[in-house]
Motif scaffolding. Structure first.
Motif, PDB file in Angstrom:
ATOM      1  N   ALA A 107      50.460 -19.513  64.065  1.00 35.30           N
ATOM      2  CA  ALA A 107      49.721 -18.363  64.461  1.00 35.30           C
ATOM      3  C   ALA A 107      48.474 -18.129  63.718  1.00 35.30           C
ATOM      4  N   LEU A 108      48.532 -18.237  62.489  1.00 30.35           N
ATOM      5  CA  LEU A 108      47.474 -17.872  61.686  1.00 30.35           C
ATOM      6  C   LEU A 108      46.323 -18.978  61.895  1.00 30.35           C
ATOM      7  N   ALA A 109      46.953 -20.282  61.855  1.00 31.71           N
ATOM      8  CA  ALA A 109      45.867 -21.332  62.251  1.00 31.71           C
ATOM      9  C   ALA A 109      45.405 -21.059  63.532  1.00 31.71           C
ATOM     10  N   SER A 110      45.960 -20.576  64.636  1.00 30.40           N
ATOM     11  CA  SER A 110      45.442 -20.282  65.771  1.00 30.40           C
ATOM     12  C   SER A 110      44.238 -19.142  65.885  1.00 30.40           C
ATOM     13  N   GLU A 111      44.674 -18.205  64.843  1.00 31.25           N
ATOM     14  CA  GLU A 111      43.479 -17.191  64.762  1.00 31.25           C
ATOM     15  C   GLU A 111      42.152 -18.107  63.991  1.00 31.25           C
ATOM     16  N   TYR A 116      36.746 -20.005  64.326  1.00 40.29           N
ATOM     17  CA  TYR A 116      35.845 -21.463  63.846  1.00 40.29           C
ATOM     18  C   TYR A 116      34.967 -21.634  65.297  1.00 40.29           C
ATOM     19  N   LEU A 117      35.428 -21.632  66.336  1.00 38.43           N
ATOM     20  CA  LEU A 117      34.801 -21.865  67.690  1.00 38.43           C
ATOM     21  C   LEU A 117      33.633 -20.937  67.726  1.00 38.43           C
ATOM     22  N   LYS A 118      33.959 -19.607  67.316  1.00 40.14           N
ATOM     23  CA  LYS A 118      33.010 -18.759  67.500  1.00 40.14           C
ATOM     24  C   LYS A 118      31.786 -18.693  66.701  1.00 40.14           C
ATOM     25  N   ALA A 131      44.229 -28.920  66.369  1.00 38.77           N
ATOM     26  CA  ALA A 131      44.342 -27.599  66.847  1.00 38.77           C
ATOM     27  C   ALA A 131      44.947 -27.640  68.299  1.00 38.77           C
ATOM     28  N   ALA A 132      44.629 -28.514  69.019  1.00 39.42           N
ATOM     29  CA  ALA A 132      45.676 -28.628  70.423  1.00 39.42           C
ATOM     30  C   ALA A 132      46.783 -29.027  70.143  1.00 39.42           C
ATOM     31  N   GLN A 133      47.310 -29.764  69.280  1.00 39.35           N
ATOM     32  CA  GLN A 133      48.563 -30.118  68.906  1.00 39.35           C
ATOM     33  C   GLN A 133      49.356 -28.946  68.462  1.00 39.35           C
ATOM     34  N   SER A 134      48.766 -28.138  67.639  1.00 44.02           N
ATOM     35  CA  SER A 134      49.377 -26.904  66.937  1.00 44.02           C
ATOM     36  C   SER A 134      49.567 -25.981  67.682  1.00 44.02           C
ATOM     37  N   LEU A 135      48.587 -25.642  68.729  1.00 44.72           N
ATOM     38  CA  LEU A 135      48.784 -24.681  70.077  1.00 44.72           C
ATOM     39  C   LEU A 135      49.712 -25.086  70.859  1.00 44.72           C
ATOM     40  N   ARG A 153      46.930 -22.728  77.668  1.00 45.97           N
ATOM     41  CA  ARG A 153      45.430 -22.731  77.911  1.00 45.97           C
ATOM     42  C   ARG A 153      44.697 -22.748  76.914  1.00 45.97           C
ATOM     43  N   ALA A 154      45.022 -22.232  75.677  1.00 49.47           N
ATOM     44  CA  ALA A 154      44.243 -22.323  74.395  1.00 49.47           C
ATOM     45  C   ALA A 154      44.270 -23.841  74.173  1.00 49.47           C
TER      46      ALA A 154
END
Length: 259
Positions: A107-111, A116-118, A131-135, A153-154
């Motif tokens: 969850a922290l990785a997702s945040e 990062y994307l921003k 990230a896709a695998q983690s999400l 979706r993420a």
């Protein structure tokens, strides 16, 4: 509220179970390997601690420069590694069982990934795949159908970065599947068509179309069930009842076997 699963609502839960199970199976098929293959480490507590320490050091650096894309990407990787290292691996099946600690790190990785994307105009394809695998792993451990859908979706958004920079049968077909379950049907069809030229055999082409059509039907049914869940939650809110749509409980069918 915890939904009453008697009568008609029980059917909602059953369909959600079935559809998410289809997503799990198809994603594993397309990624060409068990979920356990995405892990860089085994379930080592020492390794997890090392990655958490690394993440803490990066976060201290980020206080000086909170929008540094390099630091944010490194933080994403550190948190994912910490989560993977916290997972318990079944020695017989190789399946990962996510502990609460592992889920917290993901969850922290997702945040960190969102930040990062921003912060960057040129996201890393390697980081996006990670990230896709983690999400998707977060979707595997989601407690509600709504949460699972949001994480998929993420994952689809991250996978789109991979497919754009590294187009292949695997990256594009995975993107198509993720988009279907994100209910982006036009986007999924576009990814499927882009994947077709990368199919080297008749079997691959036929299988791509067959799996896509089957998954689309499941995704459409899943979407209907989510709409029904939302209606139930709205009714609860109108009656002033606490509303926590939780049809999955601790039995998320996205979870890897044994986990």
């Amino acid at each position: 509220m915890l939904f009453d699963i008697r009568g008609r609502r029980r059917n909602v839960v059953k369909v959600v179970y079935a559809v998410l199970a289809v997503l799990m199976g198809l994603s594993l098929f397309i990624l060409a390997g068990p979920i356990g293959n995405i892990f860089n480490t085994g379930g080592s507590g020492d390794a997890s601690g090392q990655f958490e320490d690394q993440a803490a050091r990066i976060e201290r650096e980020l206080k000086k420069n909170p929008e540094d894309p390099g630091l944010l990407l490194n933080l994403t990787r550190a948190r994912i590694n910490a989560g993977n290292a916290s997972a318990e691996i079944n020695p017989e099946t190789g399946a990962a069982a996510y502990t609460p600690e592992a889920r917290q790190q993901l969850a922290l990785a997702s945040e960190a990934w969102s930040k990062y994307l921003k912060a960057t105009d040129e996201p890393s394809a390697g980081g996006a795949q990670f990230a896709a695998q983690s999400l998707f792993s977060l979707a595997q451990t989601s407690r509600t159908a709504i949460e699972a859908s949001a994480n998929v979706r993420a994952a689809a958004q991250a996978q789109a970065i991979v497919a754009d920079q590294r187009p292949s049968l695997g990256s594009l077909s995975t993107l198509a599947i993720y988009r279907l379950f994100a209910f982006d049907y036009d986007g999924a069809e576009k990814a499927r068509k882009e994947a077709e030229p990368f199919a080297n055999t008749k079997f691959e082409r036929e299988n791509l179309g067959k799996e896509f059509d089957q998954t689309k039907k499941s995704a459409e049914e899943f979407e209907k069930q989510l709409e029904e869940i939302e209606k139930e939650a709205k009714k609860a809110r109108e009656k002033g009842e606490p509303s926590v749509a939780n049809p999955l409980g601790e039995n998320n069918p996205l979870a890897a076997p044994g986990g």
